[in-house]
Design an enzyme around this catalytic site. Structure first.
Site, PDB file in Angstrom:
ATOM      1  N   PHE A 116       0.644  -1.225   0.055  1.00 34.26           N
ATOM      2  CA  PHE A 116       0.127   0.159  -0.059  1.00 34.26           C
ATOM      3  C   PHE A 116       0.890   1.446  -0.190  1.00 34.26           C
ATOM      4  O   PHE A 116       2.236   1.267   0.517  1.00 34.26           O
ATOM      5  CB  PHE A 116      -0.972  -0.053   1.364  1.00 34.26           C
ATOM      6  CG  PHE A 116      -2.470   0.096   0.974  1.00 34.26           C
ATOM      7  CD1 PHE A 116      -2.928  -1.077   0.637  1.00 34.26           C
ATOM      8  CD2 PHE A 116      -3.215   1.027   0.941  1.00 34.26           C
ATOM      9  CE1 PHE A 116      -4.191  -1.298   0.200  1.00 34.26           C
ATOM     10  CE2 PHE A 116      -4.489   1.093   0.713  1.00 34.26           C
ATOM     11  CZ  PHE A 116      -4.991  -0.105   0.233  1.00 34.26           C
ATOM     12  N   GLN A 236      -7.683  14.908   3.215  1.00 33.77           N
ATOM     13  CA  GLN A 236      -7.007  13.994   2.129  1.00 33.77           C
ATOM     14  C   GLN A 236      -7.850  13.785   1.084  1.00 33.77           C
ATOM     15  O   GLN A 236      -8.920  13.316   1.052  1.00 33.77           O
ATOM     16  CB  GLN A 236      -6.575  12.796   2.719  1.00 33.77           C
ATOM     17  CG  GLN A 236      -6.055  11.477   1.736  1.00 33.77           C
ATOM     18  CD  GLN A 236      -5.623  10.595   2.437  1.00 33.77           C
ATOM     19  OE1 GLN A 236      -6.307   9.537   2.627  1.00 33.77           O
ATOM     20  NE2 GLN A 236      -4.307  10.561   2.798  1.00 33.77           N
ATOM     21  N   GLU A 251      -6.281   1.815  -3.302  1.00 28.56           N
ATOM     22  CA  GLU A 251      -4.956   1.883  -3.396  1.00 28.56           C
ATOM     23  C   GLU A 251      -4.422   0.470  -3.529  1.00 28.56           C
ATOM     24  O   GLU A 251      -3.435   0.245  -3.998  1.00 28.56           O
ATOM     25  CB  GLU A 251      -4.364   2.613  -2.448  1.00 28.56           C
ATOM     26  CG  GLU A 251      -2.963   3.138  -2.344  1.00 28.56           C
ATOM     27  CD  GLU A 251      -2.662   4.132  -1.177  1.00 28.56           C
ATOM     28  OE1 GLU A 251      -3.261   5.089  -1.296  1.00 28.56           O
ATOM     29  OE2 GLU A 251      -2.050   3.708  -0.362  1.00 28.56           O
ATOM     30  N   ARG A 391      -2.661  10.969   5.843  1.00 28.53           N
ATOM     31  CA  ARG A 391      -2.655   9.559   6.397  1.00 28.53           C
ATOM     32  C   ARG A 391      -2.235   8.671   5.294  1.00 28.53           C
ATOM     33  O   ARG A 391      -2.648   8.816   4.269  1.00 28.53           O
ATOM     34  CB  ARG A 391      -4.153   9.336   6.518  1.00 28.53           C
ATOM     35  CG  ARG A 391      -4.660   7.808   7.178  1.00 28.53           C
ATOM     36  CD  ARG A 391      -5.766   7.602   7.358  1.00 28.53           C
ATOM     37  NE  ARG A 391      -7.003   7.775   6.317  1.00 28.53           N
ATOM     38  CZ  ARG A 391      -7.252   6.647   5.747  1.00 28.53           C
ATOM     39  NH1 ARG A 391      -6.733   5.417   5.811  1.00 28.53           N
ATOM     40  NH2 ARG A 391      -8.083   6.784   4.518  1.00 28.53           N
TER      41      ARG A 391
HETATM   42  C1  LIG Z   1     -14.755   4.062   0.239  1.00 31.09           C
HETATM   43  C2  LIG Z   1     -13.960   4.023   1.343  1.00 31.09           C
HETATM   44  C3  LIG Z   1     -12.621   3.046   1.323  1.00 31.09           C
HETATM   45  C4  LIG Z   1     -11.755   2.970   2.321  1.00 31.09           C
HETATM   46  N1  LIG Z   1     -10.722   2.144   2.609  1.00 31.09           N
HETATM   47  C5  LIG Z   1     -10.114   2.039   3.496  1.00 31.09           C
HETATM   48  C6  LIG Z   1      -8.939   0.895   3.703  1.00 31.09           C
HETATM   49  O1  LIG Z   1      -8.947   0.110   3.035  1.00 31.09           O
HETATM   50  N2  LIG Z   1      -8.296   1.138   4.884  1.00 31.09           N
HETATM   51  C7  LIG Z   1      -8.375   1.972   5.825  1.00 31.09           C
HETATM   52  O2  LIG Z   1      -7.525   1.962   6.710  1.00 31.09           O
HETATM   53  N3  LIG Z   1      -9.275   2.973   5.696  1.00 31.09           N
HETATM   54  C8  LIG Z   1     -10.084   3.030   4.668  1.00 31.09           C
HETATM   55  N4  LIG Z   1     -10.870   3.922   4.292  1.00 31.09           N
HETATM   56  C9  LIG Z   1     -11.240   4.951   5.755  1.00 31.09           C
HETATM   57  C10 LIG Z   1     -12.168   4.335   6.560  1.00 31.09           C
HETATM   58  O3  LIG Z   1     -12.956   3.439   6.234  1.00 31.09           O
HETATM   59  C11 LIG Z   1     -12.815   5.456   7.537  1.00 31.09           C
HETATM   60  O4  LIG Z   1     -11.868   6.277   7.839  1.00 31.09           O
HETATM   61  C12 LIG Z   1     -13.324   4.555   8.787  1.00 31.09           C
HETATM   62  O5  LIG Z   1     -13.902   3.415   8.320  1.00 31.09           O
HETATM   63  C13 LIG Z   1     -14.196   5.631   9.691  1.00 31.09           C
HETATM   64  O6  LIG Z   1     -14.822   4.806  10.610  1.00 31.09           O
HETATM   65  P1  LIG Z   1     -15.619   5.364  11.861  1.00 31.09           P
HETATM   66  O7  LIG Z   1     -15.868   4.193  12.761  1.00 31.09           O
HETATM   67  O8  LIG Z   1     -14.554   6.577  12.354  1.00 31.09           O
HETATM   68  O9  LIG Z   1     -16.609   6.275  11.235  1.00 31.09           O
HETATM   69  P2  LIG Z   1     -18.162   5.595  10.350  1.00 31.09           P
HETATM   70  O10 LIG Z   1     -17.654   4.061  10.029  1.00 31.09           O
HETATM   71  O11 LIG Z   1     -18.199   6.480   9.119  1.00 31.09           O
HETATM   72  O12 LIG Z   1     -19.190   5.360  11.091  1.00 31.09           O
HETATM   73  C14 LIG Z   1     -19.768   6.645  11.661  1.00 31.09           C
HETATM   74  C15 LIG Z   1     -20.810   6.460  12.408  1.00 31.09           C
HETATM   75  O13 LIG Z   1     -21.265   7.558  13.372  1.00 31.09           O
HETATM   76  C16 LIG Z   1     -22.836   7.561  13.047  1.00 31.09           C
HETATM   77  N5  LIG Z   1     -23.160   8.944  13.224  1.00 31.09           N
HETATM   78  C17 LIG Z   1     -22.867  10.168  12.519  1.00 31.09           C
HETATM   79  N6  LIG Z   1     -23.497  11.189  12.717  1.00 31.09           N
HETATM   80  C18 LIG Z   1     -24.281  10.846  13.733  1.00 31.09           C
HETATM   81  C19 LIG Z   1     -25.451  11.393  14.456  1.00 31.09           C
HETATM   82  N7  LIG Z   1     -25.488  12.847  14.250  1.00 31.09           N
HETATM   83  N8  LIG Z   1     -26.016  10.964  15.290  1.00 31.09           N
HETATM   84  C20 LIG Z   1     -25.841   9.608  15.451  1.00 31.09           C
HETATM   85  N9  LIG Z   1     -24.910   8.632  14.953  1.00 31.09           N
HETATM   86  C21 LIG Z   1     -24.151   9.562  13.804  1.00 31.09           C
HETATM   87  C22 LIG Z   1     -23.357   6.859  11.943  1.00 31.09           C
HETATM   88  O14 LIG Z   1     -24.378   6.462  11.837  1.00 31.09           O
HETATM   89  C23 LIG Z   1     -22.155   5.837  11.736  1.00 31.09           C
HETATM   90  O15 LIG Z   1     -22.475   4.869  12.427  1.00 31.09           O
HETATM   91  C24 LIG Z   1     -11.917   4.225   3.274  1.00 31.09           C
HETATM   92  C25 LIG Z   1     -12.901   5.006   3.425  1.00 31.09           C
HETATM   93  C26 LIG Z   1     -13.873   5.071   2.252  1.00 31.09           C
HETATM   94  C27 LIG Z   1     -14.781   6.274   2.052  1.00 31.09           C
END
Ligand SMILES: Cc1cc2nc3c(=O)[nH]c(=O)nc-3n(C[C@H](O)[C@H](O)[C@H](O)COP(=O)(O)OP(=O)(O)OC[C@H]3O[C@@H](n4cnc5c(N)ncnc54)[C@H](O)[C@@H]3O)c2cc1C
Length: 577
Positions: A116, A236, A251, A391
């Site tokens: 990666f 990013q 990636e 990142r």
């Molecule tokens: C297409 C894509 C591919 C990716 N691939 C990779 C990868 O291969 N490797 C890697 O390391 N990273 C990857 N990333 C980045 C990584 O997936 C994200 O940064 C990470 O999953 C975020 O996780 P999180 O738990 O912080 O938030 P999220 O998974 O976004 O969850 C947010 C949560 O908060 C809740 N929420 C938000 N606002 C409110 C509110 N007002 N009230 C109640 N609930 C709320 C939502 O319902 C959800 O449950 C990728 C990102 C994308 C977009």
């Protein structure tokens, strides 16, 4: 309606579910509130993998992973966070496997790993196989695995509950207010500890890999209440968004051997990063792509994109290891990656900045690391600062499980010695007023139109390349949009599933986080990681080796304080690959 739980987690993505699971394992009564059904959280979209120095394919060490993370972050990464991370993510990946996560395997049965961007061996000499993966559906598998574990541990879920307020009184976090989508009812939650894991805010931009729901809600709510947001200027752009939609192509495609080419067919990354070429960090590759287009070597009739070439790879590698992105390309563009290169351009992807925390997820309120008792944050909503100014791919999924776990454990231990706070109906007041104001508004402004203007202007004035002139222009655009937002009106006055109302609330959050980002970007007069100022093209360690804390004063007015970067093993050096 009122509810009571010792630990309440906002968000059911990878960070929230990990925090909830570990808090429950500590014996706390835990609830998770999420505006989405848990397994629809955006972690489920993560594709390429989770980075850990397991050394299953070739020699690897946590120190190399730490070094890559610090260098990838352009030395803005806090090195204590990077050390904790690089060590603990190894254990965390093995634990996910023990929970049942179906990682891809090597012939010897060990977890498979792929290369990666920015992950290297021997302190930057060559790319290393470090990303553990489940095809290109790693996030989906992580989310399903964690959700099953949470159900097993009897965690209470409040699904489709949209948190509208965090109750902070006397400097202490006391509870939450949430709007139930199915009924339109406001709920009051009393908690001893709250963990915010509400994800990112890519929807401030027009072209993004992020879901519609990634609107920075809790960052904005805390920022409005006078808490700071850290390093918001570092946003990013991922190089390979499917052109022109922005849907992500992992990636991992370049990790498996994919190559970026310009209109002349050149492998242009050889010029920008001679050692690791297409596997340079994302900020560098995105800038290189923009420069190729600017200098007239873009592809297609408009010469406005480049190509991701996978045609030289064995078909079974593409079909087996990259099935989802192959499907995306076939379905959305009618392009078969086995036969022809895929059009790509950078897409807004990941917030390095967010709610500042300690290494145990405690939210801090100033440059002296003063904590807000009872308030925690983890995942993309938080800024610990592991990712610094940029990142590395696969380090977010690792961040979720390492710092989600730490936040959950600390929150549960804090809750053991804490009391509940008495909350009353009056605490619903501010949320009720905001909702009623929108519902009863006779204004002329529409959510979709204002949001489109915001997203286009952020793309034009505050994306991959920035200047003082464009950022100053965007400050004015945001002031005007915030003013017009006061006259927003909606047609749906109903109670059940009023998604128009939710979108209006979310637009308010998008405006707030955009304000913090743009002001922080205008304030930082240097180029570092994802923050590229054409009027200040050099990194300036003498003046800017420090974290920004942005505080809202009033609409359009932001105050700054600064926190030193935690240095350590690795002295800041010029960043070449
Ligand atoms: C297409 C894509 C591919 C990716 N691939 C990779 C990868 O291969 N490797 C890697 O390391 N990273 C990857 N990333 C980045 C990584 O997936 C994200 O940064 C990470 O999953 C975020 O996780 P999180 O738990 O912080 O938030 P999220 O998974 O976004 O969850 C947010 C949560 O908060 C809740 N929420 C938000 N606002 C409110 C509110 N007002 N009230 C109640 N609930 C709320 C939502 O319902 C959800 O449950 C990728 C990102 C994308 C977009």
């Amino acid at each position: 309606m009122a509810h009571r739980h010792e630990v309440i987690v906002v968000g059911a993505g990878g960070a929230g579910l990990t925090a909830a699971l570990y808090a429950a394992r500590e014996g706390a009564d835990v609830a998770v509130g999420s505006k989405l059904y848990p397994t629809r959280s955006h972690t489920g979209a993560a594709q390429g993998g989770i980075g850990a120095a397991l050394g299953n394919v070739e020699e690897d060490h946590w120190e190399w992973h730490m070094f890559d993370t610090v260098k990838g972050g352009d030395y803005l990464t806090d090195q204590d966070a990077a050390e904790v991370f690089a060590k603990e993510v190894i254990e965390a990946v093995i634990e996910l496997e023990h929970m049942g996560l179906p990682f891809d395997r090597l012939p010897n049965g060990k977890i498979a790993q792929r290369r990666f961007g920015g992950h290297t061996k021997d302190w930057g000499k060559a790319p290393v196989h470090r990303a553990a993966h489940a095809a290109d559906r790693t996030g989906h598998m992580i989310l399903q695995t964690l959700y099953q574990q949470c159900v097993k541990h009897n965690i209470t879920f409040y699904n489709e509950f949209h948190v509208t307020d965090v109750i902070l009184e006397d400097g202490v976090a006391k509870g939450l207010v949430a709007y139930e989508l199915a009924t339109g009812e406001l709920h009051l939650f009393e908690a001893k500890a709250i963990v915010i894991a509400s994800g990112g805010f890519g929807r401030i931009y027009k072209i993004t890999s992020n879901a519609y729901t990634l609107t920075g809600d809790l960052q904005a709510i805390l920022y409005r209440k006078g808490l700071p947001l850290e390093d918001m200027e570092f946003y990013q752009f991922h190089p390979t968004g499917l052109y022109p939609l922005g849907i992500l192509l992992t990636e991992g495609a370049r990790g498996e051997g994919g190559i970026l080419r310009n209109a002349l067919g050149e492998r242009f990354m050889e010029r920008y990063a001679p050692t690791i070429k297409d596997l340079a960090p994302r900020d560098m590759v995105s800038r290189a792509m923009y420069l190729e287009v600017r200098e007239g070597r873009g592809c297609g009739p408009k010469k406005d994109h480049v190509l991701l070439d996978l045609t030289h790879l064995p078909p079974e590698v593409i079909e087996k290891k990259l099935p989802d992105i192959t499907e995306f390309s076939r379905i959305y563009l009618g392009v078969d990656p086995l036969k022809e290169p895929v059009p790509v351009m950078p897409t807004a992807h990941y917030a390095m900045g967010g709610i500042p925390t300690t290494l145990w997820g405690q939210v801090i309120q100033d440059e002296n690391n003063t904590v807000v008792p009872g308030l925690y944050a983890a995942g993309e909503a938080a800024c610990v600062s592991l990712h610094g100014a940029n990142r590395l791919g696969t380090n977010s999924l690792g961040d979720l499980v390492v710092f989600g776990r730490r936040a959950g454990i600390h929150a549960a231990r804090f809750a053991k010695d804490a009391d509940y706070h008495e909350l009353t109906e009056a605490h619903l007041g501010p949320s009720r007023e905001r909702i009623e104001r929108i519902k009863n508004s006779k204004g002329k402004e529409r959510v979709a139109a204002l949001r489109a203007e915001l997203q286009q202007s952020m793309m034009d004035n505050a994306s991959v390349f920035r200047t003082g002139e464009l950022l100053s222009k965007q400050v004015e655009v945001l002031k005007e949009l915030m003013d017009r937002y006061k006259n927003i009106a909606i047609d749906d006055k109903g109670e059940a599933y009023n998604t128009e109302l939710v979108e209006a609330l979310e637009l308010g959050y998008l405006l707030e986080v955009s304000e913090a980002l743009v002001h922080s970007a205008l304030n930082r007069t240097e180029s570092r990681g994802a923050h590229a100022r054409e009027d200040y093209p050099e990194r300036d360690d003498r003046n800017w080796l420090k974290h920004t804390l942005a505080y809202k004063v009033e609409d359009g007015k932001v105050a700054f304080r600064y926190k030193p970067v935690v240095l350590g093993r690795f002295e800041p050096k010029a960043r070449t690959y």
